[in-house]
Enzyme design. Structure first.
Site, PDB file in Angstrom:
ATOM      1  N   CYS A  39      21.778  25.456 -11.691  1.00 33.85           N
ATOM      2  CA  CYS A  39      22.994  25.437 -10.904  1.00 33.85           C
ATOM      3  C   CYS A  39      24.054  26.312 -11.562  1.00 33.85           C
ATOM      4  CB  CYS A  39      23.508  24.006 -10.778  1.00 33.85           C
ATOM      5  SG  CYS A  39      22.256  22.839 -10.194  1.00 33.85           S
TER       6      CYS A  39
ATOM      7  N   ARG B 271      22.488  31.331  -8.541  1.00 33.35           N
ATOM      8  CA  ARG B 271      21.939  30.273  -9.388  1.00 33.35           C
ATOM      9  C   ARG B 271      21.616  29.007  -8.596  1.00 33.35           C
ATOM     10  NH1 ARG B 271      22.633  31.120 -14.842  1.00 33.35           N
ATOM     11  NH2 ARG B 271      22.330  28.900 -15.204  1.00 33.35           N
TER      12      ARG B 271
ATOM     13  N   TRP C 174      21.372  23.931  -7.148  1.00 33.70           N
ATOM     14  CA  TRP C 174      19.942  24.054  -6.853  1.00 33.70           C
ATOM     15  C   TRP C 174      19.355  22.675  -7.116  1.00 33.70           C
ATOM     16  CZ3 TRP C 174      15.241  23.410  -9.328  1.00 33.70           C
ATOM     17  CH2 TRP C 174      14.129  23.980  -8.704  1.00 33.70           C
TER      18      TRP C 174
ATOM     19  N   ASN D  52      24.657  21.261 -14.881  1.00 31.24           N
ATOM     20  CA  ASN D  52      23.490  22.124 -14.719  1.00 31.24           C
ATOM     21  C   ASN D  52      22.420  21.639 -15.682  1.00 31.24           C
ATOM     22  OD1 ASN D  52      21.644  24.240 -14.412  1.00 31.24           O
ATOM     23  ND2 ASN D  52      22.754  25.577 -15.814  1.00 31.24           N
ATOM     24  N   GLY D  53      21.241  21.314 -15.169  1.00 31.25           N
ATOM     25  CA  GLY D  53      20.164  20.839 -16.033  1.00 31.25           C
ATOM     26  C   GLY D  53      19.606  19.523 -15.534  1.00 31.25           C
TER      27      GLY D  53
ATOM     28  N   GLU E 167       2.486  41.439  -9.758  1.00 34.04           N
ATOM     29  CA  GLU E 167       3.933  41.494  -9.580  1.00 34.04           C
ATOM     30  C   GLU E 167       4.299  41.845  -8.140  1.00 34.04           C
ATOM     31  OE1 GLU E 167       8.090  41.612 -10.190  1.00 34.04           O
ATOM     32  OE2 GLU E 167       6.416  40.471 -11.012  1.00 34.04           O
TER      33      GLU E 167
ATOM     34  N   LYS F 120       6.549  39.479  -5.543  1.00 36.61           N
ATOM     35  CA  LYS F 120       7.751  39.938  -4.859  1.00 36.61           C
ATOM     36  C   LYS F 120       7.683  39.639  -3.366  1.00 36.61           C
ATOM     37  CE  LYS F 120      10.255  41.083  -8.029  1.00 36.61           C
ATOM     38  NZ  LYS F 120       9.641  39.895  -8.602  1.00 36.61           N
TER      39      LYS F 120
ATOM     40  N   GLU G  40       7.995  35.764  -2.663  1.00 32.33           N
ATOM     41  CA  GLU G  40       9.241  35.056  -2.913  1.00 32.33           C
ATOM     42  C   GLU G  40      10.361  35.439  -1.964  1.00 32.33           C
ATOM     43  OE1 GLU G  40      10.534  35.596  -6.957  1.00 32.33           O
ATOM     44  OE2 GLU G  40      10.218  37.747  -6.920  1.00 32.33           O
TER      45      GLU G  40
ATOM     46  N   HIS H 106     -17.303  38.653  -5.490  1.00 32.82           N
ATOM     47  CA  HIS H 106     -17.502  37.304  -6.030  1.00 32.82           C
ATOM     48  C   HIS H 106     -16.736  36.256  -5.241  1.00 32.82           C
ATOM     49  CE1 HIS H 106     -19.698  38.768  -9.539  1.00 32.82           C
ATOM     50  NE2 HIS H 106     -18.860  39.795  -9.527  1.00 32.82           N
TER      51      HIS H 106
ATOM     52  N   LYS I  55      17.925  32.027  -9.583  1.00 34.12           N
ATOM     53  CA  LYS I  55      17.705  33.162 -10.476  1.00 34.12           C
ATOM     54  C   LYS I  55      17.262  32.736 -11.864  1.00 34.12           C
ATOM     55  CE  LYS I  55      17.947  37.480 -11.778  1.00 34.12           C
ATOM     56  NZ  LYS I  55      16.883  38.405 -11.334  1.00 34.12           N
TER      57      LYS I  55
END
Length: 610
Positions: free
Chosen positions: A2, A27, A74, A100-101, A483, A487, A490, A506, A605
């Protein structure tokens, strides 16, 4: 994950809090809220949804308060809702906290508070225990109440407290999750990240683990958890405020993709000797004897940084001839890694605050490993706790989907590999100089890739309605394919998977059917014949293939539906260039689907919780 903000000074607090929250919405954007002192009470305003919903609730009112705290959330504990939004208050409404946490022992604290003093809780969050704890310990001194409350807490967190009983004071605590204090002229700012204060000041305190900041109109005092004064060094931020703005681009992500040539140049700057044949890493102080005694290297990171680590493994093993093991940071410490003398651990984190990466680094150091950190943020936890640090001078990265941080992490891994190879006597100066010369050309070549994106945009329009897309590659191309798939997932919400092209037979071929999009990377000349065969295999089953190839490998045109070429470079360096079209593909696909590119759902983020 957050965002926390705070202000105290001569100006009206609400406009400054809202402006700061806008800079931290990356955030978290499930809900937003603020608390300011009113007439003998706190005024708390909060709303589920983006910050705009809170602005609508404010309806243009700025209020007269000259202090306050704010929060963008968040969600971890409790769904996004008005009730679960921060700030949270105590029973009396006299104390408010933003956080935050995670408070890991919040359930036992909640039960204890209910039994001790009949405290009433209304949200589903772990945060709500905090204002009740402060209320419980308050005996006329807010700082003392906070200092008594913090030892009761277990977990990783940062918090800010305001009280109607002492309206001219903000108290903030850092335990792992980041906090900075901005030092203005007669006014002071609090934030989870530097961009929130840059408009007002470049002078900051970076709070360390276990530090308490007391902000008043007359100044800032930093204490330890025992209440003793801590002398802090002022950090001057060199970023320009404009670097944290969109600068005319539609989205931060597009701006940051286009900033990569500059970021690559900055990350190389001052790190190549005047004669061009050696790497200069002044931040790394490992002795030549230690480097020659290395037996193994671990690389640990999360998400995009983990993918940079996969490239790093390939490059280090090729250039340094040492075994390299790459671990997802969240798995590293739980598998009881075997760290013996002669082990170097490299941790990669854009923010330098990634909770799992921090935990992995601390476990490595506990077992006696030397740690080199690759990070973008000066003064971050990773940078402070590592033995050595290589900064990626990418500048502030605001979009949730990382782009320029990834390519500068790659550049840093190349520099580290060449540095180790030279000191171990594996590569002679001529070969090192050749690679360094080509690394200096990457910025200009990255710009050429950016200038040639129509094919990518066209293919993005074709795949925007797809349910799945597959990425194929061999060697370094496979690492980059991972990668690229991340991208796309997300920010466009299309299911995307990367596969080693040699694994097609396979089982993976079972997923290929008519018109399924496939992105095939073919930048490694030594593997081009095999990649052409793999492309033919998926084309034979109806796939539509966009190939990404190195200039000069025109045989790919014979089998792919479309081809995007990257400028010719040394095969080891190709990931820096080949990832850029994949970033653009993800971006244009997300835009075509109407997705919120900079704020993808369910993501934030900086991942500061496990």
């Amino acid at each position: 994950m957050c965002g926390i903000v705070g202000y105290i000074g001569p100006r009206k607090a609400v406009p400054i809090l809202i402006e700061s929250m806008e800079k931290l919405e990356y955030r978290g954007y499930d809900s937003a809220g603020l608390a300011i002192p009113g007439q003998d009470e706190l005024l708390v305003l909060k709303k589920e949804g983006r910050l705009d919903a809170l602005k609508e609730k404010l309806n243009g009112q700025s209020y007269d308060a000259r202090a306050g705290i704010g929060h963008t959330r968040w969600a971890t504990h409790g769904e996004p809702s008005d009730i679960n939004a921060h700030p949270h208050t105590d029973c009396t409404g006299q104390f408010a906290v933003v956080h935050n946490g995670i408070i890991e022992n919040y359930m036992s604290l909640k039960e204890w508070l209910q039994s001790e003093g009949g405290h009433t809780f209304c949200s589903q969050t772990d945060t709500e225990v905090l204002p009740h704890l402060v209320e419980h310990y308050y005996e006329g001194d807010l700082v003392e109440a906070v200092l008594k409350a913090v030892p009761k807490l277990e977990g990783s967190f940062a918090m800010a407290v305001i009280s109607a009983r002492e309206p001219g004071k903000l108290v903030a605590v850092r335990q792992d999750s980041p906090l900075v204090v901005g030092l203005g002229e007669g006014e002071y700012f609090l934030a989870s990240d530097i961009p929130a204060v840059l408009k007002h000041t470049r002078s900051i305190y970076i709070l360390d683990y276990g530090e308490v900041a007391v902000l008043e109109a007359g100044g800032v005092e930093v204490l330890d958890l025992k209440g003793s004064r801590v002398e802090k060094k002022v950090t001057e931020i060199k970023w320009k405020a404009e670097e944290a703005e969109k600068g005319g681009y539609e989205h931060f992500m597009l701006k940051e993709i286009h900033e990569q040539p500059r970021a690559l140049r900055d990350t190389l700057g001052g790190r190549i000797s005047a004669d061009g044949v050696s790497v200069v890493l002044d931040e790394v102080s490992i002795s030549p004897e230690e480097i020659r005694g290395l037996k193994k290297i671990f690389v640990t990171a999360c998400g995009t940084a983990y993918h940079a680590g996969l490239v790093g493994k390939y490059v280090i093993e090729r250039l340094v001839r040492l075994p390299v093991e790459v671990d997802i940071a969240s798995e590293f410490r739980y598998r009881q890694p075997i760290i013996e003398p002669g082990t170097l651990v490299v941790v990669i984190s854009q923010s330098g605050e990634t909770a799992d990466t921090l935990a992995a680094m601390r476990e490595a150091r506990r077992q006696g490993a030397r740690v080199v950190a690759v990070t973008n943020v000066v003064g971050s936890s990773v940078a402070r706790e590592a033995d050595d640090v290589i900064y990626t001078w990418a500048g502030p990265e605001i979009a949730v989907a990382s782009t320029k941080a990834y390519t500068t992490q790659l550049m840093s891994m190349y520099l580290l590999a060449l540095y180790l190879a030279a000191l171990r006597g594996i590569l002679e100066p001529g070969k090192i100089g050749g690679l360094l010369a080509e690394m200096k050309n990457l910025a200009a070549k990255a710009q050429r890739v950016l200038d040639n994106s129509p094919v990518i945009r066209e293919f993005a329009g074709e795949i925007a309605a797809s349910r799945s897309i597959f990425y194929l590659g061999r060697g370094l191309d496979y690492a980059v394919a991972m990668e690229g798939a991340l991208k796309l997932k997300e920010i466009s919400y299309i299911h995307a998977e990367a596969y080693a092209a040699g694994e097609l037979k396979h089982g993976t071929l079972a997923l290929i059917e008519e018109d399924v999009p496939v992105v095939a990377l073919a930048t490694q000349e030594a593997l081009i014949d095999k990649m052409v065969s793999n492309i033919q295999e998926v084309k034979a089953r109806g796939a539509s293939v966009l190939a990404l190839a190195m200039e000069g490998l025109e045989e790919v045109e014979k089998v792919a539906n479309s081809v995007v070429y990257i400028p010719r470079t040394h095969p080891l360096l190709s990931p820096v260039l080949s990832v850029i079209p994949l970033q653009l593909l993800a971006y244009y696909t997300a835009v075509a689907r109407g997705c919120d590119v900079d704020k993808p759902r369910n993501l934030a983020k900086s991942v500061t919780v496990e």
